[in-house]
Each structure stands twice: as structure tokens, then as C-alpha cells.
Design an enzyme around this catalytic site. Structure first.
Site, short mmCIF file in Angstrom:
data_model
loop_
_atom_site.label_atom_id
_atom_site.label_comp_id
_atom_site.label_asym_id
_atom_site.label_seq_id
_atom_site.Cartn_x
_atom_site.Cartn_y
_atom_site.Cartn_z
N GLY A 76 -11.56 1.61 -1.16
CA GLY A 76 -11.64 1.63 0.30
C GLY A 76 -10.71 0.63 0.94
O GLY A 76 -9.74 0.17 0.33
N GLY A 106 -0.42 2.44 1.62
CA GLY A 106 -0.23 2.57 0.17
C GLY A 106 -1.16 3.62 -0.41
O GLY A 106 -0.74 4.50 -1.17
N HIS A 107 -2.44 3.53 -0.04
CA HIS A 107 -3.41 4.52 -0.49
C HIS A 107 -3.03 5.91 0.04
O HIS A 107 -3.11 6.91 -0.69
CB HIS A 107 -4.81 4.19 0.02
CG HIS A 107 -5.38 2.91 -0.51
ND1 HIS A 107 -5.55 1.80 0.29
CD2 HIS A 107 -5.82 2.57 -1.74
CE1 HIS A 107 -6.08 0.82 -0.43
NE2 HIS A 107 -6.25 1.26 -1.66
N GLU A 116 1.75 1.68 -8.29
CA GLU A 116 2.42 0.79 -9.23
C GLU A 116 2.25 -0.69 -8.90
O GLU A 116 2.61 -1.54 -9.71
CB GLU A 116 3.91 1.12 -9.33
CG GLU A 116 4.20 2.35 -10.15
CD GLU A 116 5.68 2.54 -10.43
OE1 GLU A 116 6.51 1.88 -9.76
OE2 GLU A 116 6.01 3.34 -11.32
N ASP A 157 -0.46 -2.14 -8.95
CA ASP A 157 -1.36 -2.53 -10.03
C ASP A 157 -0.78 -2.04 -11.36
O ASP A 157 -1.36 -1.20 -12.05
CB ASP A 157 -2.75 -1.94 -9.79
CG ASP A 157 -3.37 -2.46 -8.50
OD1 ASP A 157 -3.61 -3.68 -8.42
OD2 ASP A 157 -3.60 -1.66 -7.58
N LEU A 195 1.77 -3.66 0.18
CA LEU A 195 0.53 -3.35 0.88
C LEU A 195 -0.66 -3.59 -0.04
O LEU A 195 -0.65 -3.21 -1.21
CB LEU A 195 0.53 -1.91 1.36
CG LEU A 195 1.48 -1.57 2.50
CD1 LEU A 195 1.30 -0.12 2.93
CD2 LEU A 195 1.24 -2.48 3.70
N SER A 196 -1.69 -4.22 0.50
CA SER A 196 -2.90 -4.52 -0.26
C SER A 196 -4.05 -4.68 0.71
O SER A 196 -3.87 -5.20 1.82
CB SER A 196 -2.73 -5.83 -1.05
OG SER A 196 -3.98 -6.25 -1.58
N SER A 197 -5.22 -4.24 0.31
CA SER A 197 -6.41 -4.43 1.14
C SER A 197 -6.68 -5.91 1.38
O SER A 197 -7.26 -6.30 2.39
CB SER A 197 -7.62 -3.77 0.47
OG SER A 197 -7.38 -2.40 0.25
#
Length: 280
Positions: free
Chosen positions: A31, A36-37, A148, A150, A184-186
Site C-alpha cells: 500500500g 512506482g507501484h 527493481e 528492491d 520513489l518509495s512509500s
């Protein structure tokens, strides 16, 4: 778009889709969705008749209880973002649904799960393998999509799929970045405005290091990256390793691999950010 909370209901819906010979893709997420997601969802929608997005903050992969507590949970907003994408099913289970009893499975994936994140976050990848395998068993996707950013996680999931003999194709998709380069990261939402201005130093330094890597040793490149980022008092490199992109074993010389990848974790204030870059 249907929002489904139970495995039983999800399996019923997807059984119907399979009867119509529709190919199913899965995008597993925790979530707090961002572009990115959504890029993963786009790939999934383009390549499959049915796109399933799972939204589940998985407790077994957090080795830091405070990190689990502060992880953003924005299901309503996430569903609003997914609505126009072509996603058919959002699977948003409770912890009790995914873990009706403790999952005591332990996995051994060798080097890929023991180095870098595996060394710094004991148990993390075991938790990742637990939840991703549960999602694969629930959805039975033909294809599954991962970013990628992760990089190590993808290697672990590939090893898990091979070990458990799960018939799914793992699709890795490029890192999506902000205009200033920040991956991009949560977790970026937890950066203060001041730290958000500083965070792009990570990507900028990695990119800069690729411009002279061929003329320097592996250790010199690592030293440059660590020194440059650590020169900002609000930034601290936890590790920077240049590894073989397939085995994730550290390399000493560029000739040790034809797929060198630099993997980094940096504390920006108290927020832990990861990134990586390919050197060839």
C-alpha cells in the site's frame, strides 16, 4: 474494480476468470501507493487480461516494531488511485486472514538472502518469502510484478519460486524516480521537507560514480560513494556494496562479473532509504 478481503472469495472470483482462459497478473504491494507501484500495475494490465493488486502490510518482514507501526496505511486513497488503471481486483486482507495461525516456515536461499539487507535486517527476507508465497498460493498468478528498487528482494523471490516450484513468471520493472532522481518509495512521505531536499544526493552520487567507474577500482568507487553521501551530516550510509547482479556476492574487481550492481542503504535522518544502480 472489486475490493476483496478474503482468500476464499478471491479464489472464487479468479476460478471464474480462469474458466474463461484469462491470464492473471499480480502486483504485490504494502500500500501507500505511488507512481512506482502504478507503473507495475500498468505493466500488469498491459500483459494480462486480469490484474490483481494486493495491499497488505506484512508484519513478519519487519524486524523493527517501530518501523511496522509507522508504515503508512492509506487503503482508501490507494483504491482511488487504482480505480482508473484497469486493475480488476484489489486484495486487501487482514493480518488474521493471512496468518490465521503463526507461519513457522523458515527458508534458506543461500547468499542472496544473507548479504546486505539480509545481514542488516535479520528475518526480513524470511517474512517476505512467507507472505509472497501465501499470495502466490491465493492468487495463482501467471505473472507477478516487482520493482527493481528492491533489487535484492527480486533475487530472493526468484530463489523462492524455484525452491517451492511455484509456476509463476517473475517480472522485474525499472525503478521510477522523481524529477530530481530520488527513487520513489512509500517511506519518502516520512521525510521532512528539509530532508526531502537532501535525499536526491543518493541517486546523484550513484549516477556520478558510473561516469568514472571504468577508470577506478571497485573499492575506490565504493569509497567515493560512501564519503560523498556521508559528507552531509543528515545522511549516513549503512552499507554500499557492488555485487554480481545474479548471485549478489560482493565483487573485488570489475572483471569478477559482467553484471555489476551497486546496492545502497542510507539513513536520511531516521528514514531508511534504499537504491541501486547498474554499472554496465
Amino acid at each position: 474494480m472489486k475490493i476483496v478481503n478474503s482468500i476464499k472469495e478471491l479464489k472464487q472470483f479468479l476460478a471464474g476468470e480462469r474458466q474463461e482462459n484469462r491470464q492473471i497478473g499480480l502486483v504485490p504491494t504494502m500500500g501507500a501507493l505511488h507512481e512506482g507501484h502504478l507503473s507495475l500495475v500498468k505493466h500488469c494490465v498491459e500483459e494480462n487480461e486480469i490484474c490483481v493488486v494486493s495491499i497488505f502490510v506484512n508484519p513478519t518482514q519487519f524486524n523493527d516494531k517501530r518501523d511496522l507501526e509507522t508504515y503508512p496505511r492509506t487503503l482508501e486513497k490507494d483504491c482511488a488511485l487504482l480505480e482508473p488503471t484497469g486493475c480488476k481486483y484489489v486484495f486487501a486482507p487482514t493480518v488474521e486472514e493471512m496468518y490465521p495461525e503463526p507461519d513457522n516456515r523458515t527458508f534458506d536461499f543461500g547468499t542472496v538472502s544473507q548479504v546486505m539487507e539480509g545481514a542488516k535486517r535479520p528475518g526480513h527476507f524470511n517474512g517476505v518469502a512467507q507472505i509472497v508465497s501465501k499470495l502466490f498460493y491465493a492468487v495463482e498468478p501467471d505473472n507477478a510484478y516487482f520493482g527493481e528498487k528492491d533489487f535484492q528482494q527480486i533475487a530472493v523471490i526468484r530463489a523462492m519460486v524455484k525452491q517451492l516450484n511455484i509456476p509463476v513468471k517473475i517480472k522485474d520493472c525499472p525503478i521510477i524516480r522523481e524529477a530530481d532522481g530520488l527513487a520513489l518509495s512509500s517511506r519518502n512521505t516520512r521525510l521532512t521537507p528539509e530532508l526531502r531536499q537532501k535525499a536526491p544526493l543518493i541517486a546523484r552520487t550513484l549516477k556520478e560514480s558510473t561516469t568514472f567507474a571504468s577508470a577506478k577500482s571497485v573499492q575506490e568507487v565504493i569509497g567515493y560513494v560512501v564519503k560523498t553521501i556521508n559528507s552531509d551530516p543528515d545522511m549516513e550510509v549503512e552499507y554500499y556494496e557492488i555485487v554480481d547482479g545474479n548471485t549478489l556476492e560482493s565483487i573485488k574487481n570489475w572483471s569478477d562479473t559482467n553484471f555489476p550492481v551497486g546496492c545502497i542503504t542510507v539513513y536520511c535522518g531516521e528514514v531508511r532509504l534504499i537504491d541501486n544502480i547498474k554499472y554496465k
